[in-house]
Write a protein that holds these residues in place. Sequence first.
Motif, short mmCIF file in Angstrom:
data_model
loop_
_atom_site.label_atom_id
_atom_site.label_comp_id
_atom_site.label_asym_id
_atom_site.label_seq_id
_atom_site.Cartn_x
_atom_site.Cartn_y
_atom_site.Cartn_z
N MET A 127 0.85 -1.16 0.00
CA MET A 127 0.00 0.00 0.00
C MET A 127 0.90 1.23 0.00
SD MET A 127 -3.06 1.15 2.65
CE MET A 127 -2.50 0.01 3.83
N ILE A 128 0.45 2.27 -0.63
CA ILE A 128 1.17 3.54 -0.70
C ILE A 128 0.28 4.63 -0.15
CG2 ILE A 128 2.14 5.27 -2.27
CD1 ILE A 128 3.87 2.85 -2.10
N TRP A 129 0.85 5.51 0.67
CA TRP A 129 0.12 6.65 1.21
C TRP A 129 0.73 7.92 0.64
CZ3 TRP A 129 1.24 11.16 3.59
CH2 TRP A 129 0.18 11.85 4.16
N LEU B 86 5.68 10.07 -1.08
CA LEU B 86 4.89 8.85 -0.93
C LEU B 86 5.50 7.98 0.16
CD1 LEU B 86 4.27 7.96 -4.68
CD2 LEU B 86 2.70 9.06 -3.08
N VAL B 87 4.64 7.32 0.91
CA VAL B 87 5.08 6.45 2.00
C VAL B 87 4.66 5.03 1.66
CG1 VAL B 87 4.89 5.92 4.45
CG2 VAL B 87 4.82 8.30 3.69
N ALA B 88 5.62 4.13 1.54
CA ALA B 88 5.31 2.71 1.31
C ALA B 88 4.97 2.07 2.64
CB ALA B 88 6.50 2.01 0.67
N ILE B 89 3.82 1.43 2.70
CA ILE B 89 3.36 0.78 3.93
C ILE B 89 3.47 -0.72 3.73
CG2 ILE B 89 1.36 0.42 5.43
CD1 ILE B 89 0.42 3.24 4.40
N ARG B 90 4.31 -1.30 4.54
CA ARG B 90 4.51 -2.74 4.48
C ARG B 90 3.86 -3.36 5.70
NH1 ARG B 90 9.41 -3.75 1.10
NH2 ARG B 90 9.97 -1.72 0.30
N ASN C 94 1.86 8.11 14.15
CA ASN C 94 3.29 8.33 14.44
C ASN C 94 4.14 8.45 13.18
OD1 ASN C 94 2.69 8.16 17.14
ND2 ASN C 94 3.44 6.08 17.37
N ASP C 95 3.92 7.59 12.21
CA ASP C 95 4.84 7.52 11.07
C ASP C 95 4.35 8.23 9.81
OD1 ASP C 95 6.43 6.09 12.76
OD2 ASP C 95 6.13 4.17 11.78
N ILE C 96 3.10 8.61 9.78
CA ILE C 96 2.60 9.32 8.60
C ILE C 96 2.11 10.71 8.97
CG2 ILE C 96 0.84 9.35 6.79
CD1 ILE C 96 1.08 6.33 6.64
N LEU C 97 1.13 10.79 9.84
CA LEU C 97 0.58 12.11 10.15
C LEU C 97 1.62 13.02 10.81
CD1 LEU C 97 -3.00 11.22 11.42
CD2 LEU C 97 -2.29 11.93 9.14
N MET C 98 2.34 12.51 11.80
CA MET C 98 3.30 13.36 12.53
C MET C 98 4.55 13.67 11.71
SD MET C 98 3.21 11.81 16.34
CE MET C 98 3.15 13.15 17.50
N THR C 99 5.00 12.74 10.92
CA THR C 99 6.27 12.94 10.23
C THR C 99 6.14 13.47 8.81
OG1 THR C 99 6.35 10.65 9.50
CG2 THR C 99 7.41 11.15 11.59
N VAL C 100 5.06 13.15 8.14
CA VAL C 100 4.91 13.57 6.74
C VAL C 100 3.84 14.65 6.60
CG1 VAL C 100 4.40 12.81 4.39
CG2 VAL C 100 5.63 11.29 5.95
N LEU C 101 2.65 14.37 7.07
CA LEU C 101 1.54 15.29 6.84
C LEU C 101 1.68 16.58 7.63
CD1 LEU C 101 -1.10 15.64 5.31
CD2 LEU C 101 -2.26 14.90 7.38
N LEU C 102 2.21 16.53 8.82
CA LEU C 102 2.31 17.72 9.67
C LEU C 102 3.13 18.82 9.01
CD1 LEU C 102 1.38 18.72 12.43
CD2 LEU C 102 3.53 17.89 13.37
N LEU C 103 4.12 18.46 8.21
CA LEU C 103 4.96 19.44 7.55
C LEU C 103 4.28 20.09 6.34
CD1 LEU C 103 8.30 17.46 7.62
CD2 LEU C 103 7.53 19.23 9.22
N PHE C 104 3.35 19.40 5.76
CA PHE C 104 2.69 19.87 4.53
C PHE C 104 1.92 21.19 4.74
CE2 PHE C 104 -0.26 18.98 0.83
CZ PHE C 104 0.72 19.11 -0.13
N PRO C 105 1.04 21.29 5.75
CA PRO C 105 0.31 22.57 5.93
C PRO C 105 1.21 23.71 6.38
CG PRO C 105 -0.80 20.80 7.10
CD PRO C 105 0.51 20.26 6.62
#
Length: 103
Positions: free
Chosen positions: A1-3, A14-18, A28-39
């Motif tokens: 899956m890819i986010w 893109l974040v590869a989810i295994r 922890n690994d998507i919202l805090m580290t990737v999405l939080l920086l976007f806005p």
Amino acid sequence: MIWGAISFDSRTPLVAIRGTLTAQWYVNDILMTVLLLFPLQYHDLNFQQDNTRPHTAHVAINFITASQTLAWPARLPDFSPIVHVWDIMVRRLHLPGNVDDLA
């Protein structure tokens, strides 16, 4: 899956989810580290996610309450822009043979 997250003129990495995505892992690994920086880079964004369990868990909902969030349209996927992006990607990219190729 890819986010991934998209906007009119930008996107997140893109974040590869295994394995199985849990709500806590999602926060922890998507919202805090990737999405939080976007806005922080692009103001006045609305966030939309589908209704999968990690997205609707209390820990995820509590995390995104500070963001403007659009509801996922029930039974109307054509109103969601990400559906159209995935459709374009499928038509333009070759299908990967495995997860490593996809990543």
